[in-house]
Design an enzyme around this catalytic site. Structure first.
Site, PDB file in Angstrom:
ATOM      1  N   SER A 298       0.811  -1.216   0.000  1.00 22.46           N
ATOM      2  CA  SER A 298       0.000   0.000   0.000  1.00 22.46           C
ATOM      3  C   SER A 298       0.842   1.262   0.000  1.00 22.46           C
ATOM      4  CB  SER A 298      -0.906   0.021   1.236  1.00 22.46           C
ATOM      5  OG  SER A 298      -1.763  -1.093   1.251  1.00 22.46           O
ATOM      6  N   HIS A 391      -7.111   0.298   6.180  1.00 21.78           N
ATOM      7  CA  HIS A 391      -6.732  -1.104   6.392  1.00 21.78           C
ATOM      8  C   HIS A 391      -6.771  -1.488   7.869  1.00 21.78           C
ATOM      9  CE1 HIS A 391      -5.845  -2.106   2.284  1.00 21.78           C
ATOM     10  NE2 HIS A 391      -5.038  -1.060   2.149  1.00 21.78           N
TER      11      HIS A 391
END
Length: 460
Positions: A298, A391
Site C-alpha cells: 500500500s 486497512h
C-alpha cells in the site's frame, strides 16, 4: 443487461409523452431550474414527473458554471426544511402517538431529498445525480453553506448504493473493451501505460475484481488489483512490470493486493472498499485454496507532506526536540553525510538530495514512517494516513514498512518511496478491527511491535 435497456426504452417513451403533455418544448426557455424543481416536487403524474426530471437533469448538464452555482445555492437556501414546521411538529410530538412522530419526521426532511428521489426517476437519473454530486464537491470548500445539500445527496446515494445492491465481478482480458478502457482511466494508484500494460495486469497470475450497481451496469464503482505470488512482495516494480514473467497461479501461496481505486468521484465518502476486500478474500480463498497469505502493498499518500512538516517543526504535538531521541541511534551515520548535529535536522537536510543519500536515509525513514502511522493523528483516534486508517479499521496487521518500494516520480513525491505491507489474517480481522476502532490499538507484526515499543513508546 438487456432488461435494463428495455426498461430505459420504456422510461424514455413515458418521459417523451409526459413532456408533450406538459408543453415543455414551448415552456423550457421560460422556466428556471428552480421553477421546474418546484413543479417536480408538487407533481403527481408519473409520466409528467419523469419528463420533468429528465428535463431538469438535461438543463443542469447543459448550463454553465454560473448557472450551476446558482442552482446549488437555491437548493441550499430554498429547498431546506421549514423551521416553523419543525418547531410546531416538535411541540406536538407525543411518544404515545405514533402519528406525531411521523409528522415530525416529515417536517425535518428537507424538500430537496424528495427532489433528488424524483430526479432519480429519469432515464439514467442515478448516473446524473452521481455526476451532479461530483460538481457539488468542487464547490464545497469555497461555499460551505452547500454542505447541507451535499449531506442530503450523500445520504440518498449511500442508501441507493448499499452493499445489498452491489454485484462483484471479475474483470479480465475478455471483459468488454469499454470496461477495460475505464479500468485504465480510473486507475489512480499505479497508472496503466496502454493496452499491453493492462493485459499483463489481467494475466492468469493476476486478478482484478470490481463492484457494479444495477443502475450503472457498465461502470465499476471500485476495483482492486491482485498479484498471485510466492512471497510477500516489498516493492511495487515487480508487480506492475509489463515484462514480468508469467507464473502459475495455482502454485502461488500469497495474494498481493496492490491497487484499490474508487472510480466515481460523485460517490466519495460512501464506503465500498471494506466490503470489496472481504468479498475478494473470500472468493480467492474458494478459487485458490492453497493461498496462505493475503497481504497488501500500500502507498502512503500523505507521508512526504507530513514528514516535511514534522521535520520543519510545524506540527505542534511533535516538536523537533521530540524527534531526536527517536533517531539517536542513526546519528553517527547521518553525521557522516551532513553538517547537522541534530539527527532530525540532518534528515531534513539530506531529504533535499534524496538520491545521493538514500542509503543513509533508509533507517530513519522506516522509523519515521512507523511514527507517522502509529502515533500521528489527523484527529483523535484517526490515523494521519487515509490508507493506513482504512486497512487498520478493516482489521489488518501492520506487517512491514518498505523503504525504496516505489521509485516512480509519484511514489517519491508522495512518500519518498516508502510503502507498507498490511496483512489480512482471516482468523484475526474481527479482533484487530475491534481493538482499533474501540481503543485505537494497532495490530503489528512482532518486528514492528518491538520497534514501536523501544523507539516510539519508549522515547516519548
Amino acid at each position: 443487461m438487456p432488461g435494463i435497456k428495455w426498461l430505459e426504452r420504456i422510461t424514455n417513451t413515458v418521459a417523451d409523452r409526459g413532456r408533450e403533455l406538459l408543453g415543455l418544448r414551448d415552456d423550457e426557455a421560460k422556466n428556471s431550474l428552480s421553477d421546474l424543481c418546484r413543479r417536480l416536487i408538487a407533481g403527481r403524474g408519473e409520466a409528467s414527473n419523469i419528463a420533468l426530471a429528465r428535463e431538469i437533469l438535461r438543463l443542469f448538464e447543459n448550463t454553465d458554471k454560473d448557472g450551476k452555482d446558482e442552482f446549488f445555492a437555491t437548493l441550499a437556501a430554498q429547498f431546506g426544511p421549514d423551521p416553523q414546521g419543525i418547531s410546531e411538529a416538535s411541540a406536538a410530538f407525543d411518544r404515545d402517538k405514533p402519528a406525531t412522530l411521523a409528522r415530525l419526521i416529515e417536517a425535518v426532511e428537507p424538500p430537496r431529498q424528495e427532489l433528488f428521489r424524483r430526479l432519480n426517476m429519469a432515464p439514467h437519473g442515478t448516473a446524473s445525480l452521481v455526476a451532479m454530486r461530483s460538481e457539488l464537491l468542487d464547490r464545497l470548500r469555497a461555499n460551505p453553506e452547500l454542505s447541507s445539500v451535499d449531506a442530503d445527496l450523500k445520504h440518498l446515494l449511500a442508501s441507493w448504493f448499499n452493499r445489498g445492491f452491489l454485484r462483484l465481478q471479475r474483470i479480465d482480458w475478455h471483459s468488454p473493451a469499454a470496461l477495460l478502457e475505464k479500468i485504465m482511466q480510473y486507475e489512480s494508484v499505479h497508472s496503466i501505460d496502454g493496452w499491453r500494460d493492462l493485459r499483463r495486469r489481467l494475466a492468469d497470475d493476476r486478478r482484478c475484481f470490481g463492484f457494479f450497481h444495477p443502475a450503472l451496469p457498465d461502470e465499476p464503482l471500485i476495483f482492486v488489483e491482485v498479484a498471485l505470488t510466492g512471497e510477500v512482495t516489498a516493492e511495487i516494480g515487480s508487480l506492475i512490470d509489463p515484462e514480468a514473467q508469467l507464473t502459475d497461479p495455482y502454485a502461488a501461496d500469497t495474494a498481493m493486493f496492490y491497487s484499490i481505486n474508487n472510480a466515481l468521484r460523485g460517490l466519495r465518502g460512501i464506503s465500498f472498499g471494506n466490503f470489496l476486500l472481504k468479498q475478494v478474500l473470500s472468493d480467492l480463498g474458494d478459487e485458490l485454496p492453497q493461498l496462505k497469505r493475503f497481504v497488501t502493498l500500500s502507498p502512503m499518500p500523505r507521508f512526504a507532506e507530513r514528514l516535511n512538516m514534522l521535520l520543519a517543526g510545524d506540527i505542534e504535538d511533535w516538536p523537533r526536540e521530540r524527534l531526536d531521541p527517536l533517531l539517536e541511534d542513526f546519528e553517527p551515520a547521518l553525521a557522516e553525510h551532513s553538517n547537522q548535529a541534530s539527527p532530525s535536522a540532518a534528515v531534513f537536510e539530506l531529504l533535499q538530495n534524496f538520491d545521493q543519500h538514500a542509503a543513509a536515509l533508509a533507517g530513519p525513514l522506516a522509523r519515521l514512517a512507523l511514527l507517522y502511522i502509529s502515533a500521528m493523528k489527523r484527529s483523535p483516534g484517526v490515523c494521519c494516513d487515509p490508507v493506513a486508517a482504512f486497512h487498520l479499521a478493516n482489521g489488518a496487521v501492520l506487517e512491514r514498512i518498505n523503504v525504496g518500494a516505489d521509485k516512480s516520480v509519484k511514489g517519491m513525491t508522495q512518500s519518498y518511496g516508502v510503502m507498507v505491507n498490511y496483512l489480512y489474517d482471516p482468523e484475526q480481522v474481527v479482533a484487530n478491527h475491534e481493538a482499533f476502532v474501540q481503543e485505537g490499538r494497532i495490530a503489528m507484526s512482532r518486528a514492528l511491535k518491538r520497534e514501536h515499543e523501544k523507539h516510539i513508546v519508549g522515547k516519548r
